[in-house]
Design an enzyme around this catalytic site. Structure first.
Site, PDB file in Angstrom:
ATOM      1  N   HIS A  53      -7.162  -6.683   0.144  1.00 32.83           N
ATOM      2  CA  HIS A  53      -6.083  -5.706  -0.001  1.00 32.83           C
ATOM      3  C   HIS A  53      -4.819  -6.058   0.771  1.00 32.83           C
ATOM      4  O   HIS A  53      -3.741  -5.555   0.436  1.00 32.83           O
ATOM      5  CB  HIS A  53      -6.613  -4.341   0.457  1.00 32.83           C
ATOM      6  CG  HIS A  53      -5.613  -3.233   0.387  1.00 32.83           C
ATOM      7  ND1 HIS A  53      -4.923  -2.910  -0.765  1.00 32.83           N
ATOM      8  CD2 HIS A  53      -5.188  -2.347   1.338  1.00 32.83           C
ATOM      9  CE1 HIS A  53      -4.128  -1.877  -0.525  1.00 32.83           C
ATOM     10  NE2 HIS A  53      -4.269  -1.523   0.734  1.00 32.83           N
ATOM     11  N   ASP A  58       0.838  -1.195   0.000  1.00 37.11           N
ATOM     12  CA  ASP A  58       0.000   0.000   0.000  1.00 37.11           C
ATOM     13  C   ASP A  58       0.881   1.256   0.000  1.00 37.11           C
ATOM     14  O   ASP A  58       1.715   1.411  -0.864  1.00 37.11           O
ATOM     15  CB  ASP A  58      -0.972  -0.072   1.185  1.00 37.11           C
ATOM     16  CG  ASP A  58      -2.009   1.029   1.197  1.00 37.11           C
ATOM     17  OD1 ASP A  58      -2.937   0.985   0.375  1.00 37.11           O
ATOM     18  OD2 ASP A  58      -1.883   1.933   2.039  1.00 37.11           O
TER      19      ASP A  58
END
Length: 301
Positions: A283, A117
């Site tokens: 994610h 991320d």
């Protein structure tokens, strides 16, 4: 460089075998957790996590690597700065420079690099600005920042609304999140996790503790503001540059990045040696699918 390394307490119940330090270089203090022996490996977390996001994989990686986990500037227990003119203090260039200095302070001139991320965006900039410092780089669940902004459509904006909310001028997002920071953080994480039961309650409590600090929330907004301004300037200036170290791209097969982008193709536009695949998760593969992530990282690293 003016360097100071001070031992501090950490969460040994979450990261057994690690020891914690505050590494301060040229006035920038970065919370750091270290374990293992062998080739150095730096791992960078994303938003809204801290270095504890690696708790399911880092102790095992430390059996073969000298693992360094850090909190990015503005996150966790690292230094909290104001954004500065043009959000300069949270440019990925500045955040990457922190990490190179920390690794040098620990005696590592060259290392392997894993980022998730926001940490993967820092890793992208780090390997562009400091190519001699990185042997291999693994990027988890991102496409390049410039690519994602330039290809924005309704579906991306709907799924990644915080990319457009957090960049609003100070103090709008800071004040709105302050009304209920736990709700915003919990909703953010649960919206991206696709494997039920993946989040350790102890780690979630640490994320909430850090998010409770207004300075953290401001720093996070500045991180995103920088990504939409100065980082894009830096990326456009480097359009012709290509990463020439091996790059592994992994993404969540149930998440947004894999659904909206040909992830490998986006990175082949930026790097010469790219491989990777999707993982059956959302994610955060390090928390949702640690076994699959470990297998891929060990094979690559």
């Amino acid at each position: 460089m003016v360097t100071k390394v001070e031992a501090v307490e950490g969460r040994e119940d979450i990261l057994p075998g690690f020891r914690w330090h505050d590494v301060t270089v040229d006035g920038i203090r970065i919370r750091t957790a270290i374990a293992g022996e062998g080739r150095p490996l730096l791992m960078l977390h994303g938003h809204p996590q801290t270095h504890l996001t690696w708790h399911k994989v880092a102790p095992r990686l430390a059996q073969g690597f000298s693992v360094v986990l850090t909190d990015l500037r503005g996150y966790g227990d690292s230094v909290k700065l104001q954004g500065g003119p043009g959000h300069l203090n949270y440019s990925k260039r500045a955040m990457a420079e922190d990490q190179v200095k920390v690794m040098k302070a620990l005696g590592h001139e060259r290392f392997r690099l894993v980022g998730h991320d926001r940490g993967a965006r820092v890793a992208h900039r780090l390997v562009l600005d400091h190519p001699d410092a990185v042997e291999k780089v693994a990027l988890l669940d991102i496409a390049p920042t410039l690519t994602m902004y330039e290809r924005t459509d309704m579906e991306f904006a709907r799924r990644y609304f915080w990319w457009f909310f957090l960049i609003q001028p100070f103090p709008l997002p800071e004040r709105l999140i302050a009304a209920d920071p736990d709700y915003f953080l919990d909703r953010h994480i649960t919206g991206q996790i696709k494997v039920p039961g993946s989040s350790d309650p102890r780690v979630m409590d640490e994320y909430r503790r850090c998010y409770a600090d207004p300075a953290t929330r401001h720093a996070i907004c500045e991180d995103y503001r920088a990504a939409a301004t100065i980082d894009l300037e830096h990326d456009r200036a480097d359009l012709e540059k290509r990463i020439d170290v091996p790059l592994l791209a992994l993404w969540g097969g149930r998440g947004t990045v894999g659904a909206l982008y040909d992830v490998l193709e986006t990175w082949r536009e930026k790097a010469l040696d790219v491989r990777g695949h999707g993982i059956d998760c959302g994610h955060s593969p390090q928390e949702e699918a640690p076994e699959d992530l470990m297998k891929a990282l060990l094979q690559f690293l």
